[in-house]
Structure formats: C-alpha cells, structure tokens
Design a protein around this motif. Structure first.
Motif, PDB file in Angstrom:
ATOM      1  N   UNK A   8       0.826  -1.199   0.000  1.00 29.26           N
ATOM      2  CA  UNK A   8       0.000   0.000   0.000  1.00 29.26           C
ATOM      3  C   UNK A   8       0.865   1.255   0.000  1.00 29.26           C
ATOM      4  N   UNK A   9       0.234   2.399  -0.196  1.00 32.12           N
ATOM      5  CA  UNK A   9       0.924   3.680  -0.271  1.00 32.12           C
ATOM      6  C   UNK A   9       0.489   4.612   0.843  1.00 32.12           C
ATOM      7  N   UNK A  10       1.462   5.403   1.345  1.00 30.74           N
ATOM      8  CA  UNK A  10       1.216   6.596   2.144  1.00 30.74           C
ATOM      9  C   UNK A  10       1.923   7.718   1.403  1.00 30.74           C
ATOM     10  N   UNK A  11       1.170   8.654   0.896  1.00 32.77           N
ATOM     11  CA  UNK A  11       1.744   9.633  -0.024  1.00 32.77           C
ATOM     12  C   UNK A  11       2.638  10.637   0.693  1.00 32.77           C
ATOM     13  N   UNK A  12       3.780  10.913   0.081  1.00 34.06           N
ATOM     14  CA  UNK A  12       4.752  11.851   0.622  1.00 34.06           C
ATOM     15  C   UNK A  12       4.333  13.285   0.313  1.00 34.06           C
ATOM     16  N   UNK A  13       4.893  14.237   1.056  1.00 32.47           N
ATOM     17  CA  UNK A  13       4.600  15.652   0.825  1.00 32.47           C
ATOM     18  C   UNK A  13       4.958  16.044  -0.601  1.00 32.47           C
ATOM     19  N   UNK A  14       6.079  15.509  -1.098  1.00 32.23           N
ATOM     20  CA  UNK A  14       6.509  15.857  -2.457  1.00 32.23           C
ATOM     21  C   UNK A  14       5.504  15.403  -3.507  1.00 32.23           C
ATOM     22  N   UNK A  15       4.721  14.370  -3.203  1.00 31.92           N
ATOM     23  CA  UNK A  15       3.675  13.919  -4.125  1.00 31.92           C
ATOM     24  C   UNK A  15       2.416  14.774  -3.997  1.00 31.92           C
ATOM     25  N   UNK A  16       2.108  15.176  -2.772  1.00 31.66           N
ATOM     26  CA  UNK A  16       0.870  15.912  -2.525  1.00 31.66           C
ATOM     27  C   UNK A  16       0.914  17.335  -3.056  1.00 31.66           C
ATOM     28  N   UNK A  17       2.086  17.952  -3.114  1.00 32.78           N
ATOM     29  CA  UNK A  17       2.168  19.366  -3.503  1.00 32.78           C
ATOM     30  C   UNK A  17       2.163  19.560  -5.016  1.00 32.78           C
ATOM     31  N   UNK A  18       2.261  18.467  -5.775  1.00 31.59           N
ATOM     32  CA  UNK A  18       2.264  18.585  -7.238  1.00 31.59           C
ATOM     33  C   UNK A  18       0.849  18.867  -7.730  1.00 31.59           C
ATOM     34  N   UNK A  19       0.649  19.896  -8.547  1.00 26.80           N
ATOM     35  CA  UNK A  19      -0.687  20.140  -9.114  1.00 26.80           C
ATOM     36  C   UNK A  19      -1.120  18.946  -9.967  1.00 26.80           C
ATOM     37  N   UNK A  20      -2.347  18.522  -9.794  1.00 18.67           N
ATOM     38  CA  UNK A  20      -2.813  17.351 -10.533  1.00 18.67           C
ATOM     39  C   UNK A  20      -2.399  16.069  -9.838  1.00 18.67           C
ATOM     40  N   UNK A  21      -1.911  15.108 -10.605  1.00 15.26           N
ATOM     41  CA  UNK A  21      -1.539  13.800 -10.056  1.00 15.26           C
ATOM     42  C   UNK A  21      -0.022  13.721  -9.912  1.00 15.26           C
ATOM     43  N   UNK A  22       0.467  13.815  -8.673  1.00 10.91           N
ATOM     44  CA  UNK A  22       1.900  13.764  -8.442  1.00 10.91           C
ATOM     45  C   UNK A  22       2.365  12.463  -7.844  1.00 10.91           C
ATOM     46  N   UNK A  23       1.518  11.438  -7.912  1.00  8.10           N
ATOM     47  CA  UNK A  23       1.872  10.162  -7.292  1.00  8.10           C
ATOM     48  C   UNK A  23       3.036   9.468  -8.014  1.00  8.10           C
ATOM     49  N   UNK A  24       3.934   8.904  -7.209  1.00  6.69           N
ATOM     50  CA  UNK A  24       5.001   8.084  -7.785  1.00  6.69           C
ATOM     51  C   UNK A  24       4.424   6.736  -8.205  1.00  6.69           C
ATOM     52  N   UNK A  25       5.105   6.076  -9.129  1.00  6.86           N
ATOM     53  CA  UNK A  25       4.617   4.826  -9.705  1.00  6.86           C
ATOM     54  C   UNK A  25       5.076   3.641  -8.863  1.00  6.86           C
ATOM     55  N   UNK A  26       4.134   2.981  -8.182  1.00  9.31           N
ATOM     56  CA  UNK A  26       4.480   1.842  -7.337  1.00  9.31           C
ATOM     57  C   UNK A  26       5.034   0.677  -8.147  1.00  9.31           C
ATOM     58  N   UNK A  40      -5.571   3.710 -11.587  1.00  5.44           N
ATOM     59  CA  UNK A  40      -5.815   4.616 -12.704  1.00  5.44           C
ATOM     60  C   UNK A  40      -5.620   6.061 -12.293  1.00  5.44           C
ATOM     61  N   UNK A  41      -5.089   6.836 -13.198  1.00  2.00           N
ATOM     62  CA  UNK A  41      -4.827   8.237 -12.927  1.00  2.00           C
ATOM     63  C   UNK A  41      -6.130   9.025 -12.951  1.00  2.00           C
ATOM     64  N   UNK A  42      -6.442   9.776 -11.874  1.00  2.00           N
ATOM     65  CA  UNK A  42      -7.661  10.561 -11.867  1.00  2.00           C
ATOM     66  C   UNK A  42      -7.560  11.720 -12.829  1.00  2.00           C
ATOM     67  N   UNK A  43      -8.690  12.226 -13.301  1.00  2.00           N
ATOM     68  CA  UNK A  43      -8.636  13.368 -14.236  1.00  2.00           C
ATOM     69  C   UNK A  43      -8.057  14.586 -13.539  1.00  2.00           C
ATOM     70  N   UNK A  44      -7.278  15.347 -14.282  1.00  2.00           N
ATOM     71  CA  UNK A  44      -6.678  16.559 -13.730  1.00  2.00           C
ATOM     72  C   UNK A  44      -7.741  17.633 -13.553  1.00  2.00           C
ATOM     73  N   UNK A  45      -7.620  18.365 -12.444  1.00  2.00           N
ATOM     74  CA  UNK A  45      -8.549  19.462 -12.215  1.00  2.00           C
ATOM     75  C   UNK A  45      -8.193  20.662 -13.074  1.00  2.00           C
ATOM     76  N   UNK A  46      -9.185  21.372 -13.507  1.00  2.00           N
ATOM     77  CA  UNK A  46      -8.955  22.570 -14.309  1.00  2.00           C
ATOM     78  C   UNK A  46      -8.305  23.652 -13.461  1.00  2.00           C
TER      79      UNK A  46
END
Length: 261
Positions: free
Chosen positions: A123-141, A251-257
């Motif tokens: 499972x994942x616990x998202x890092x700050x560096x992933x959360x601050x990216x606009x849109x989908x900043x998740x690293x690829x497991x 799946x990658x969620x749609x990016x917010x406008x």
C-alpha cells in the motif's frame, strides 16, 4: 523467559561478524515500527540469541521514515559488539511498512541481490513531495515492485494494510507475520506468537493479523517449508490480497482545471 540451547562458540582468528543477522525496519509515525523492533528482539532472545535494537528518527510530515535497526547472533560466552546503524550492502532483512519506503531502501543500497530478504506492504502513504504537485503527483508503485524483484534476494510484498484493517489490528502485526513466514530468521512461528501474547495488548487481533500475513508470506517465500511456519489453524487468504509481482498502478484521476470559469 524461556530460551533454546542455541549457542555459538567463538573461534580465535575467525571473522565472527558473518554470524550476526542484520535487520532494518523503515516506518513512519503510527505504523508501529518501535513495537515491531521490540517484538523481533524478544523473539530472538526467546530462541537463545543476543540482540540489540536502535533507531534514528525521521523528519516529520512524511518526508522521512524512522530507521529501526536490529542486530542479533546466537549467544556465546563472549559479549557481542553490535553496530548502531545499517550500512549499504550489509543488511540481511529489510522490512518496509509501505512500498515507497522499500524503494528508498533500495536507493540507499540497503537491499542487495546476493543477501537481502525484502519484506514490504504494497500500500501507499503519499509523501509531501507527491501531494504538492498540481494534478496527479503520485510516484509509480510498479517501478518499485520491479526494482524490488531485481534488487532483493527474496521479495515478499502484499497488501498488509488490508489485512490489518480486516483483523482490526496494526500493520506491525502483519509485518511480523510476514517476517515469520519468509523463513529469513531461524525461529519457529510459535515463538513469534508467544512474543505477541506476552505483550498483553490487543493479543487476539494481533494474532489474527500475524497468522493471515504469515500464511500469505509462506506462499511467496522461496524454498520455504510451510510445515515449519504455517499456523495450526491456517486461514485461507483470498487471491485479492496477493499483489506481489502483479501490482498495477491505480488509474490516474482526471486533472482538475486550473482556469477560472
């Protein structure tokens, strides 16, 4: 506390450090890394080993994990001198409480193909560096899963957080069960259960999580004798819990406008 007759006889002129088992745990706050390291030390001592645990705290706000480090060896007539921190290329067992911590351990050189058993929850616990990216900043497991298969001598990885939730326990119990099921330590499964019972807290739930994770790990451990470690009341684990080597990125969620309406 009962111990086995497992003793080690030191021989002058021989390198005794090769008889030391070196285990590192990477976890963040709330994942029970300290409890897990204490349990592992207790299991070792129950089996006639000398053991030492140390820890180096990480940075807050999910930018760094605490590294717990355990060294152990069979008791002898001489007091062992243990190290305080893991060294690259010198770790026998690496336990990560989530998949990206496994990736960080690989990057640090703590996982080697000729030596290390890598145990991780998928499972994942998202890092700050992933959360601050606009849109989908998740690293690829999936990248870490592929790296784990290449970097480790043995790689055991499945959804331990799901088992912990279903058994109303903590992931530390699942990680201990996965360690027992991996066969990486020369200790019988019942001694792990005795350690959990001796803790006196949440014993029933912890044992359920331990046995579920142990059974799952046995199916992934190479050349593992299931008769030695499988619980007497084995629980059949459904296939949806096993994600090792077949994990796919969600799946990658749609990016917010980012434009104003």
């Amino acid at each position: 506390m009962s111990t086995s007759e497992n003793t080690f006889q030191a021989v002058a002129g021989q390198d005794q450090t090769k008889n030391i088992i070196k285990l590192a745990i990477l976890a963040v706050g709330g994942q029970g890394g300290g409890v897990l390291s204490d349990w592992i030390v207790d299991v070792a001592e129950r089996n006639g080993y000398r053991a030492q645990a140390t820890s180096v705290p990480g940075v807050a706000q999910r930018t760094g994990a605490t590294i717990y480090y355990v060294e152990m060896m069979a008791a002898s007539d001489r007091d062992p001198v243990f190290a305080l921190m893991p060294a690259p290329g010198d770790v026998d067992i690496l336990i990560a409480a989530e998949i990206m911590e496994a990736g960080r351990a690989i990057n640090r050189g703590l996982v080697t193909a000729d030596r290390t058993t890598l145990i991780s929850s998928s499972h994942r616990m998202f890092a700050v560096s992933e959360k601050i990216v606009p849109g989908d900043g998740r690293a690829d497991s999936a990248v870490v899963l592929a790296a784990g298969q290449e970097a480790a001598k043995a790689f055991i990885c499945f959804a331990m957080d799901k088992i912990a939730t279903e058994t109303k326990s903590h992931i530390s119990s699942c990680l201990l069960g996965a360690l027992a099921g991996s066969g990486a330590l020369p200790f019988p499964a019942e001694s792990y259960r005795d350690t959990i019972r001796a803790s006196g807290r949440g014993v029933s739930a912890s044992l359920k999580a331990f046995d579920r994770a142990l059974e799952q790990a046995v199916t992934q451990a190479p050349d593992q004798d299931s008769a030695q470690t499988a619980p007497s009341d084995s629980i059949t684990v459904s296939n949806d819990l096993a994600v090792a080597h077949t994990h796919t990125t969600p799946p990658t969620p749609p990016l917010r406008s980012t434009t104003s309406p």
